[in-house]
Enzyme design. Structure first.
Site, short mmCIF file in Angstrom:
data_model
loop_
_atom_site.label_atom_id
_atom_site.label_comp_id
_atom_site.label_asym_id
_atom_site.label_seq_id
_atom_site.Cartn_x
_atom_site.Cartn_y
_atom_site.Cartn_z
CB THR A 21 36.97 45.81 13.62
OG1 THR A 21 36.60 46.67 12.53
CG2 THR A 21 38.30 46.26 14.20
CE LYS A 45 25.60 44.45 9.97
NZ LYS A 45 26.55 45.58 10.04
CG ASP A 46 33.26 41.19 7.53
OD1 ASP A 46 32.31 40.71 6.86
OD2 ASP A 46 34.45 41.00 7.21
CG MET A 47 31.04 46.72 6.57
SD MET A 47 31.24 48.52 6.84
CE MET A 47 30.98 49.14 5.19
CD GLU A 48 36.46 43.82 6.04
OE1 GLU A 48 36.81 43.38 7.14
OE2 GLU A 48 35.83 44.88 5.91
CD GLU A 77 39.63 47.34 10.48
OE1 GLU A 77 38.47 47.10 10.88
OE2 GLU A 77 40.02 47.05 9.33
CG ASP A 132 29.68 47.07 16.23
OD1 ASP A 132 28.61 46.64 15.78
OD2 ASP A 132 30.74 47.09 15.57
#
Length: 258
Positions: A107, A190-193, A28, A216
């Site tokens: 992302t 929706k993400d992870m961080e 990224e 996605d």
């Protein structure tokens, strides 16, 4: 007293001269590093020697710009994704680099029911968690950890950016429990961080913008992993095209005027 009064307003009323991008994955970050012509930091590092974190720095549009990434896991060689590495990195970046503005770029999954499409770049309007389930009064609210985003209505309008609430968790997939909380969070992305970066930025009252490109469609028909890998380069390119425009707009402006 809310988050936009008192000493917080002092930080939003001074001109932006230094920005720090917190990005989780090397894939990224590198297109952005190349677009902004940043260079990797030489020794000695501003970060401890024990960590794999990387910093790329330079100037763009009159701004001092830094891109920081958690780097690769020493044991497995994969990107150090998730909330723990990025929260530590955000803390260290604030202490070492003293940014006027943090931008969490990266992302995310998007919900087509909320208007998201592959390659769309969203600005987060709110941050929350969906995998910190603590079914005890008050602790349940702490687990969700909802935080408002720095208001940037003029920037959003000028660049015709999409907006949406963000929900963060440490898993790429989505369990039924996650899905229920994500819906309760009214999330578009929706993400992870993101919520972890927001937590640290809020502690230090540093303004934060989250720019997320959709890889996605969470509520679509394709498997998440397949679609994520297929569209990573598309999303990274969309970010790299948008970020210079964002930097040009924010350069020299007060956060309160964004």
């Amino acid at each position: 007293m809310d988050g936009w009064t008192g000493h917080v307003m002092k930080k939003t009323s001074r001109k932006t001269t230094t920005t720090s991008f917190t990005i989780s994955m090397q894939a990224e970050a590198m297109p952005l590093v190349q677009t902004l012509q940043l260079t990797e930091e030489d020794e000695p590092s501003v970060f401890p020697k024990a960590v794999p974190w990387k910093k790329y720095s330079g100037t763009h549009e009159g701004l001092s710009v830094h891109v920081v990434v958690p780097g690769k896991d020493f044991n497995l060689g994969v990107d150090s994704v998730g909330t723990v590495p990025v929260s530590m990195l955000t803390y260290a970046s604030i202490v070492s680099l003293h940014p006027d503005l943090i931008i969490n770029a990266g992302t995310a999954g998007g919900f087509q029911s909320k208007g998201a499409a592959i390659g769309d770049v969203f600005v987060a309007t709110q941050f929350a968690n969906h995998d910190r389930r603590i079914p005890v009064p008050v602790f349940d609210e702490y687990g969700i950890g909802t935080l408002g985003a720095t208001p940037i209505p003029n920037l959003v309008k000028a660049l015709a950016l999409k907006e949406g609430k963000m929900s963060t968790g440490n898993s790429l997939d989505m369990t039924p429990e996650d899905e229920e909380i994500i819906k309760a969070n009214d999330a578009t992305i929706k993400d992870m961080e993101g919520a972890a970066v927001a937590y640290v930025a809020d502690l230090f009252t540093v303004p934060l913008i989250a720019l997320k490109a959709v890889t996605d469609i969470v509520d679509g028909s394709k498997p998440t992993v397949e679609e994520f890998l297929e569209n990573m380069s598309t999303a990274a390119a969309a970010l790299s095209a948008m970020v210079p425009r964002v930097l040009k707009y924010v350069s020299g402006k007060k956060i309160a005027d964004l």
